[in-house]
Write a protein that holds these residues in place. Sequence first.
Motif, PDB file in Angstrom:
ATOM      1  N   ALA A  94       0.841  -1.204   0.000  1.00 49.92           N
ATOM      2  CA  ALA A  94       0.000   0.000   0.000  1.00 49.92           C
ATOM      3  C   ALA A  94       0.873   1.249   0.000  1.00 49.92           C
ATOM      4  CB  ALA A  94      -0.903   0.005   1.220  1.00 49.92           C
ATOM      5  N   THR A 140      -5.175   5.781  -1.362  1.00 51.31           N
ATOM      6  CA  THR A 140      -4.279   4.659  -1.115  1.00 51.31           C
ATOM      7  C   THR A 140      -4.272   3.790  -2.361  1.00 51.31           C
ATOM      8  OG1 THR A 140      -4.763   4.688   1.238  1.00 51.31           O
ATOM      9  CG2 THR A 140      -3.851   2.650   0.347  1.00 51.31           C
ATOM     10  N   LEU A 142      -3.018   0.206  -3.928  1.00 49.81           N
ATOM     11  CA  LEU A 142      -2.545  -1.139  -3.588  1.00 49.81           C
ATOM     12  C   LEU A 142      -1.847  -1.742  -4.802  1.00 49.81           C
ATOM     13  CD1 LEU A 142      -5.676  -2.466  -1.681  1.00 49.81           C
ATOM     14  CD2 LEU A 142      -3.588  -1.490  -0.716  1.00 49.81           C
TER      15      LEU A 142
END
Length: 182
Positions: A94, A140, A142
């Motif tokens: 992340a 965020t 990933l």
Amino acid sequence: MENIWGTVPDWIAAVGTAAAFLWAVFLYSQNLRDREIAQARLLSIVSPPAPLQMIAGTILPSELKIIALAGDLQTSTHRGTGRVSLVLKEAAVAVDFHLTSTSDESFFIESIDIVRKDGSVLSVPNYWPDLPPRTDYKVTVLFPEDETAAGKYRIRFRDASGRRWERYNSRPVYKLPRRSGS
């Protein structure tokens, strides 16, 4: 015989006037360039993002804005509260990106990339919104576990006047050439 070329003082005055005019044009263009750069500096990535290894089963708050290139997310509802969370089904890396604009004008994000130490580029898909004036935007991302997200972070964007800019982390901005046809 009449002097059609003028006197030496006339020539000195003419050359001085032309030099003063050229100097004023130069200073004006420098001032415009400085103001353009100052405007572009008002968009930045706040503190360079740090990659964080996340294991399968990690619960992510549902209020996070997430771009999932990996991790296979599933929703989970907490008993009693009914609150919904996102759960990673597989491990991922992340990276939290935090963009901030202190400008009175909008910015248009073209791309955000991670430039690795070996020079290869890991592109973050262009799900970036246009940033309205005076905005903080956090997301965020990933990445797959085998993708290293360490390196310099490059943002390419346009200002409200259509000028293209590039910036690495919080380093100075660099003006990019206009794309053909734009």
